[in-house]
Design an enzyme around this catalytic site. Sequence first.
Site, PDB file in Angstrom:
ATOM      1  N   TYR A  29       9.674  -0.746  -3.504  1.00 29.04           N
ATOM      2  CA  TYR A  29       8.615  -1.003  -4.354  1.00 29.04           C
ATOM      3  C   TYR A  29       7.095  -0.588  -3.480  1.00 29.04           C
ATOM      4  O   TYR A  29       6.378   0.076  -4.142  1.00 29.04           O
ATOM      5  CB  TYR A  29       8.640  -2.513  -4.362  1.00 29.04           C
ATOM      6  CG  TYR A  29       7.387  -3.305  -4.826  1.00 29.04           C
ATOM      7  CD1 TYR A  29       7.328  -3.507  -6.280  1.00 29.04           C
ATOM      8  CD2 TYR A  29       6.323  -3.554  -4.258  1.00 29.04           C
ATOM      9  CE1 TYR A  29       6.165  -3.919  -7.096  1.00 29.04           C
ATOM     10  CE2 TYR A  29       4.957  -4.162  -5.036  1.00 29.04           C
ATOM     11  CZ  TYR A  29       4.965  -4.372  -6.413  1.00 29.04           C
ATOM     12  OH  TYR A  29       3.986  -4.814  -6.860  1.00 29.04           O
TER      13      TYR A  29
ATOM     14  N   SER B   5      -0.861  -1.924  -5.752  1.00 26.67           N
ATOM     15  CA  SER B   5      -0.503  -3.376  -5.110  1.00 26.67           C
ATOM     16  C   SER B   5      -1.202  -2.976  -3.765  1.00 26.67           C
ATOM     17  O   SER B   5      -1.490  -2.056  -3.462  1.00 26.67           O
ATOM     18  CB  SER B   5       0.922  -3.585  -4.860  1.00 26.67           C
ATOM     19  OG  SER B   5       1.310  -4.498  -4.173  1.00 26.67           O
TER      20      SER B   5
END
Length: 257
Positions: free
Chosen positions: A161, A148
């Site tokens: 996250y 990501s």
Amino acid sequence: MNGSQRFSVRDKAILITGASSGFGAHFARVLAREGAKVGLAARRVDTLESIAAEIRQAGGTAATVKLDVANSASVKEAVKTIADEFGRIDVLVNNSGVSIAKPLLEQTEEDFDAVLDVNLRGAFLVATEVARRMRVDGKGGSIINIESILSFRQAGQIAPYAASKAGLTQLTRSMALELARYKIRVNGIAPGYFATEINQGFFETEGGAAMIKRMPMRRLGELEEMEGPLLLLASDASSYMNGATIVVDGGHLTSAL
Ligand SMILES: NC(=O)c1ccc[n+]([C@@H]2O[C@H](COP(=O)([O-])OP(=O)(O)OC[C@H]3O[C@@H](n4cnc5c(N)ncnc54)[C@H](O)[C@@H]3O)[C@@H](O)[C@H]2O)c1
């Protein structure tokens, strides 16, 4: 070998985790369309089955298996099922992921564990299990971790996250280093923001709309825009790429301070 042959995934056996929705379901459809044999793995088997049926109807080859990446017994069983079905695994798309959005001081130990268990520990379990099989097989392979842009930057309310994805990017590099001797390449794709279940509703909020305005291209990514990097890393066109992360974010990482 011409350009399109270099980028071919025809007849490759490809395991895709988290294939029941979003990127994973799209990757399965695209890779099957390009002639790969796809193994769809996730917890929602009914959903996987309907995607697999659609792929088969279009002339593709697809198998499904129940998988909870947070459970090592489930990982072993699922990897074995797909390897047995296709005879081997050439490519892993290590895609399963979850996010829990809450202010930092409301994130609990359970929240942290739940996110890390899937995004980092789960990715490790699947990648190492597949790599062990590839080593025995002796033919090498390609592992693609879905990282990501939060591996590199931060956003509010998703500390576990971001930490998990930063860890996954380091895992990509460590695995690349140790597995090259077995002809196994390990690379990552770091997407920017694409509308999927993981961020459902966010882009309708004020914060989400403001984020889109800070993106150089002023829009989210479209799932089709992940196909080029996916086919590159899954095919022999990337035969000298190892430990790399391809960022697909419309320039979001370069947004002005
Ligand atoms: N959508 C984005 O903007 C974006 C951006 C960067 C990275 N990503 C990453 O892309 C990947 C796919 O996410 P998505 O956007 O398609 O969202 P999604 O929620 O549609 O897909 C996530 C998938 O992971 C699966 N999953 C969750 N927990 C699991 C478990 N314990 N075992 C097996 N599978 C499990 C889900 O069933 C689902 O199929 C994730 O790793 C996510 O972090 C997404």
